[in-house]
Design a protein around this motif. Sequence first.
Motif, PDB file in Angstrom:
ATOM      1  N   THR A   2       0.845  -1.189   0.000  1.00 33.24           N
ATOM      2  CA  THR A   2       0.000   0.000   0.000  1.00 33.24           C
ATOM      3  C   THR A   2       0.880   1.239   0.000  1.00 33.24           C
ATOM      4  N   SER A   3       0.368   2.325  -0.561  1.00 35.18           N
ATOM      5  CA  SER A   3       1.124   3.564  -0.612  1.00 35.18           C
ATOM      6  C   SER A   3       1.310   4.126   0.788  1.00 35.18           C
ATOM      7  N   VAL A   4       2.418   4.792   0.979  1.00 38.55           N
ATOM      8  CA  VAL A   4       2.712   5.439   2.256  1.00 38.55           C
ATOM      9  C   VAL A   4       2.387   6.913   2.099  1.00 38.55           C
ATOM     10  N   ASN A   5       1.283   7.344   2.687  1.00 44.22           N
ATOM     11  CA  ASN A   5       0.818   8.715   2.505  1.00 44.22           C
ATOM     12  C   ASN A   5       1.349   9.618   3.607  1.00 44.22           C
ATOM     13  N   ILE A   6       2.643   9.942   3.518  1.00 41.31           N
ATOM     14  CA  ILE A   6       3.241  10.797   4.545  1.00 41.31           C
ATOM     15  C   ILE A   6       3.837  12.047   3.910  1.00 41.31           C
ATOM     16  N   PHE A   7       3.288  12.468   2.771  1.00 37.19           N
ATOM     17  CA  PHE A   7       3.879  13.609   2.100  1.00 37.19           C
ATOM     18  C   PHE A   7       3.748  14.862   2.950  1.00 37.19           C
ATOM     19  N   LEU A   8       4.850  15.587   3.031  1.00 36.23           N
ATOM     20  CA  LEU A   8       4.964  16.685   3.976  1.00 36.23           C
ATOM     21  C   LEU A   8       4.570  18.007   3.325  1.00 36.23           C
ATOM     22  N   GLN A   9       3.728  18.760   3.989  1.00 36.04           N
ATOM     23  CA  GLN A   9       3.444  20.110   3.546  1.00 36.04           C
ATOM     24  C   GLN A   9       4.413  21.099   4.190  1.00 36.04           C
ATOM     25  N   LYS A  10       4.999  20.723   5.302  1.00 40.38           N
ATOM     26  CA  LYS A  10       6.084  21.476   5.925  1.00 40.38           C
ATOM     27  C   LYS A  10       6.861  20.499   6.810  1.00 40.38           C
ATOM     28  N   PRO A  11       8.132  20.765   7.055  1.00 40.32           N
ATOM     29  CA  PRO A  11       8.924  19.819   7.836  1.00 40.32           C
ATOM     30  C   PRO A  11       8.383  19.671   9.257  1.00 40.32           C
ATOM     31  N   PRO A  12       8.247  18.451   9.751  1.00 36.34           N
ATOM     32  CA  PRO A  12       7.821  18.237  11.130  1.00 36.34           C
ATOM     33  C   PRO A  12       9.003  18.451  12.068  1.00 36.34           C
ATOM     34  N   PRO A  13       8.761  18.477  13.392  1.00 37.01           N
ATOM     35  CA  PRO A  13       9.886  18.636  14.334  1.00 37.01           C
ATOM     36  C   PRO A  13      10.947  17.556  14.160  1.00 37.01           C
ATOM     37  N   ILE A  14      10.507  16.327  13.891  1.00 35.67           N
ATOM     38  CA  ILE A  14      11.452  15.240  13.642  1.00 35.67           C
ATOM     39  C   ILE A  14      11.346  14.831  12.182  1.00 35.67           C
ATOM     40  N   GLU A  15      12.467  14.867  11.494  1.00 35.32           N
ATOM     41  CA  GLU A  15      12.489  14.580  10.063  1.00 35.32           C
ATOM     42  C   GLU A  15      13.166  13.236   9.802  1.00 35.32           C
ATOM     43  N   HIS A  16      12.801  12.615   8.670  1.00 41.26           N
ATOM     44  CA  HIS A  16      13.414  11.373   8.215  1.00 41.26           C
ATOM     45  C   HIS A  16      14.474  11.721   7.170  1.00 41.26           C
ATOM     46  N   PHE A  17      15.677  11.261   7.405  1.00 45.03           N
ATOM     47  CA  PHE A  17      16.789  11.603   6.526  1.00 45.03           C
ATOM     48  C   PHE A  17      17.341  10.366   5.831  1.00 45.03           C
ATOM     49  N   ALA A  18      17.793  10.560   4.599  1.00 42.90           N
ATOM     50  CA  ALA A  18      18.623   9.584   3.894  1.00 42.90           C
ATOM     51  C   ALA A  18      19.897  10.326   3.524  1.00 42.90           C
ATOM     52  N   ILE A  19      21.013   9.912   4.098  1.00 44.07           N
ATOM     53  CA  ILE A  19      22.276  10.615   3.889  1.00 44.07           C
ATOM     54  C   ILE A  19      23.187   9.715   3.060  1.00 44.07           C
ATOM     55  N   THR A  20      23.513  10.170   1.873  1.00 46.61           N
ATOM     56  CA  THR A  20      24.265   9.341   0.946  1.00 46.61           C
ATOM     57  C   THR A  20      25.764   9.450   1.207  1.00 46.61           C
ATOM     58  N   THR A  21      26.484   8.398   0.806  1.00 42.61           N
ATOM     59  CA  THR A  21      27.934   8.364   0.964  1.00 42.61           C
ATOM     60  C   THR A  21      28.512   7.450  -0.098  1.00 42.61           C
ATOM     61  N   MET A  22      29.810   7.185  -0.023  1.00 37.99           N
ATOM     62  CA  MET A  22      30.466   6.266  -0.947  1.00 37.99           C
ATOM     63  C   MET A  22      30.479   4.858  -0.363  1.00 37.99           C
ATOM     64  N   ALA A  23      30.490   3.874  -1.244  1.00 40.79           N
ATOM     65  CA  ALA A  23      30.569   2.487  -0.796  1.00 40.79           C
ATOM     66  C   ALA A  23      31.848   2.289   0.018  1.00 40.79           C
ATOM     67  N   GLY A  24      31.699   1.675   1.175  1.00 37.37           N
ATOM     68  CA  GLY A  24      32.830   1.436   2.046  1.00 37.37           C
ATOM     69  C   GLY A  24      32.982   2.452   3.162  1.00 37.37           C
ATOM     70  N   LEU A  25      32.242   3.560   3.074  1.00 36.02           N
ATOM     71  CA  LEU A  25      32.339   4.603   4.093  1.00 36.02           C
ATOM     72  C   LEU A  25      31.107   4.654   4.996  1.00 36.02           C
ATOM     73  N   GLU A  26      30.204   3.703   4.847  1.00 32.83           N
ATOM     74  CA  GLU A  26      28.940   3.736   5.592  1.00 32.83           C
ATOM     75  C   GLU A  26      29.173   3.706   7.105  1.00 32.83           C
ATOM     76  N   ASP A  27      30.083   2.849   7.576  1.00 36.41           N
ATOM     77  CA  ASP A  27      30.320   2.740   9.024  1.00 36.41           C
ATOM     78  C   ASP A  27      30.907   4.028   9.591  1.00 36.41           C
ATOM     79  N   LEU A  28      31.776   4.673   8.820  1.00 36.89           N
ATOM     80  CA  LEU A  28      32.322   5.955   9.267  1.00 36.89           C
ATOM     81  C   LEU A  28      31.214   6.997   9.375  1.00 36.89           C
TER      82      LEU A  28
END
Length: 401
Positions: A2-28
């Motif tokens: 099912t679709s996840v209907n959590i589209f934001l009209q403005k940022p909430p106090p707590i935000e969900h982040f995806a922070i990208t990096t290079m392969a091999g640097l994830e643990d750092l």
Amino acid sequence: MTSVNIFLQKPPPIEHFAITTMAGLEDLLVEELKAIGAEDIQPGLRVVNCKGDKTFRYRANLELRTGIRVLVQMGQFRANNEQTMYNRLRDIDWSPWLKKDGNLWIDASSQSDRYSNSVYLSQLFKDAIVDQFRDKTGERPSVSKEDADMTFYLHVGRDNTVTVSLNSSGDSLHRRGYRRRTGGAPINEVLAAGLLGLTGYDGSVPFVDPMCGSGTIVAEAAMIATRQAPGLRREFGFQRWPDFDAGLWSSVRQDALNRIQKPEHPIVGSDIDELTLNLAKISLERAGLLRHVELRNADFADLQAPRPVKEEDGGLLVTNPPYEVRLKTGDITTFYAQIGDTLKQNWKGYTAWIISGNQDAVKSVGLRTSRKIPMMNGPIEVRFCRYDLYEGTKKEKKKEE
């Protein structure tokens, strides 16, 4: 699904982040995120997901050394065809994020066989946004990569799940703002910081890059040793967001400035090429780090190793010599053999790390590797090799321990 209907009209106090990096640097990156207060940290391949507030968003962009982009996730839905994707994207109210005369940019990526063309995905996303504005207002935002008020990121997973995010970083975080020109084979700033992280460098021993080129590795080492946040000399995408808090941002930057300290041990960058060494000087001066770094125009064979305050502490050497992939050095095998001879004769007590994309040449170093880490330097498959240069024989060193 099912679709996840959590589209934001403005940022909430707590935000969900995806922070990208290079392969091999994830643990750092995970360790960096813990240090600045991230919650619910979940590492993946070339990305770490977590939660945080607006202060965390600002700190992540300013302080992360191994992050590439800080993406704020707006929501997800499933789209098995282009029309469904277009409709779902057009149904989202984009007016809280964009003005009708504003500028937008879209980055897209896909792991789906159904959607293999990222350029087409970006075009479809752009059409959904501008068509909505045109229908509501008669006007539409413009597309501009260099002057975007908002940069959106769209990712399609293998199961056709579409994730829509806001790129709070703007330009990639490897663009620290100190490097304008480079030598013949520059190394990415995020990769340079990651290499130093993999060595465990924290400024507590002397540091040397004997083939520093335009100075990226030595600049990143100096920032670590001085505790200088890497993003102090650039701007970020979130500074153009509707919710930008100038007072909070000023406070976050000032806290980072207050943490800067004088390094306790020597930091040396050296190169035989005077032109590229001048580029390193310019970059270090632009970063406010030149006063903390000693630059030497010298052949590696003639370079003197700075001694540690305590001999038993040793020192760290990290370098990115030519691979003969981009730079032609003549006899690359002999060149690497000379590196090994110099390390063995002049750098006893140090730990040396060499990153190279020429595995045959690395074998000519003639020293035993205590660790070998596979990585990518751009499109080139490389190995990051560690050499322990004991004062005596290995046997004697073990007895001392």
